[in-house]
Design a protein around this motif. Structure first.
Motif, short mmCIF file in Angstrom:
data_model
loop_
_atom_site.label_atom_id
_atom_site.label_comp_id
_atom_site.label_asym_id
_atom_site.label_seq_id
_atom_site.Cartn_x
_atom_site.Cartn_y
_atom_site.Cartn_z
N LYS A 1 0.83 -1.19 0.00
CA LYS A 1 0.00 0.00 0.00
C LYS A 1 0.87 1.25 0.00
O LYS A 1 2.02 1.25 0.44
CB LYS A 1 -0.93 0.00 1.21
N ASN A 2 0.30 2.32 -0.50
CA ASN A 2 0.99 3.60 -0.58
C ASN A 2 0.84 4.34 0.76
O ASN A 2 -0.28 4.52 1.25
CB ASN A 2 0.39 4.43 -1.72
N SER B 1 2.37 7.43 1.17
CA SER B 1 2.67 8.83 0.88
C SER B 1 1.53 9.71 1.39
O SER B 1 0.35 9.45 1.10
CB SER B 1 2.85 9.03 -0.63
N LEU C 1 9.37 7.44 1.63
CA LEU C 1 8.10 7.03 1.02
C LEU C 1 7.09 8.17 0.99
O LEU C 1 5.94 7.97 0.58
CB LEU C 1 7.52 5.84 1.79
N ARG D 1 3.43 -2.05 4.97
CA ARG D 1 2.86 -1.76 3.64
C ARG D 1 2.10 -2.96 3.07
O ARG D 1 1.19 -2.79 2.24
CB ARG D 1 3.97 -1.34 2.68
#
Length: 305
Positions: A32-33, A35, A59, A255
């Motif tokens: 998973k992102n 950010s 990230l 993540r």
């Protein structure tokens, strides 16, 4: 639902989850992102906390860093910014004090926003036999390694529940899965941290809050200075771990929404055996892998003048 149908459903799901786990041993889970997510890391002034801060910075996460070491915290902030962090916020917080946690948490909510990923990393170790452990240090160990998790969850979990979005990360220890000589208070605190995190995970599932993930991390000894002087009996089998390596594994586990992370992998086998072997056989294995004498050469992190 009657007993027969419920049993069939459970058997079918068990087989599915076992197959899924086997597939993920070969095929990496999707990541998973993170950010833009607000990541709070306790104990961020050094060791694993600093390594995690730098990796989440790369990230694109917004960092909220807590520690009682102001100078160490400033250095972590500098390194995080050098590694691409656009937003870094640091706070002096004594996680062993409930009101301090609540006060700083309120400050974070006002100045930064609701925390999305909470990493309970702060920890201390006494390294003495049970009889020789001062009462004050036993209490401090439980306050930092266990009770702090209660207060940070109380502070930040309600917002996660409201949005059904968040991730709770508990940096525990392999000493939270088995007893080790001269680590009675440390083992107790880490056993409690593991049990607490598991309980909250089950509670979130029972409430239907499947968007709130939990990752429990149980590493062997990490070369951060916290266990300075400790020598592992069989370094080729159970090595002292590199902080960068451990931090990378933790970030990947987060993540990938991995629920349990044991480092190194042989720990999965050892603790599975511990659960099924007779007590005497399990104790024999613990002795073979050095649990009886692991702390004999312990010095701990040098104290500053």
């Amino acid at each position: 639902m009657n007993f027969f149908l419920e049993t069939l459903r459970v058997i079918a799901l068990l087989l599915y989850y076992l197959l899924e786990s086997l597939v993920f041993l070969v095929v990496p889970r999707p990541k998973k992102n993170v950010s833009g997510e607000i990541v709070l890391i306790t104990g961020a002034a050094s060791g694993i906390g600093r390594c995690l801060s730098i990796k989440f910075a790369r990230l694109g996460a917004t960092l909220v860093l807590w520690d009682i070491n102001q100078e160490g915290l400033k250095e972590t902030v500098r390194l995080a910014r050098e590694n691409g962090a656009a937003r870094v916020h640091c706070y002096i917080c004594d996680c062993s004090k409930r009101q301090d946690v609540y006060n700083v948490a309120d400050q974070v909510k006002k100045e930064v926003g609701d925390v999305n990923i909470l990493v309970n990393n702060a920890g201390i170790v006494t390294g003495k036999t049970f009889i020789d452990s001062p009462d004050s240090l036993v209490e401090k160990t439980m306050e930092v390694n266990t009770m702090a998790h209660f207060w940070t969850y109380k502070a930040f979990l309600p917002a996660m529940i409201a949005t059904n979005h968040g991730h709770l990360v508990s940096i525990a220890s392999s000493a939270g899965l088995c007893g080790v000589t001269r680590l009675s208070d440390y083992c107790a605190s880490k056993f409690a941290a593991v049990g607490f995190a598991e309980s909250i995970d089950v509670e979130m599932r029972s409430l239907g809050k499947t968007g709130i993930k939990t990752t429990i991390v149980c590493p062997y000894i990490i070369n951060t200075g916290m266990f300075d002087g400790v020598k592992t009996k069989w370094p080729h089998v159970l090595p002292v771990l590199d902080p960068e390596y451990v931090a990378e594994k933790i970030v990947t586990a987060v993540r990938q929404n991995q629920e349990m992370l044991l480092i190194p992998r042989i720990l999965y086998v050892l603790f599975a055996l511990k659960g099924i072997l007779p007590v005497k056989a399990a104790v024999l294995l613990l002795d073979y892998f050095g649990a009886f004498n692991l702390m004999d050469t312990f010095k701990g992190r040098p104290k500053k003048d």
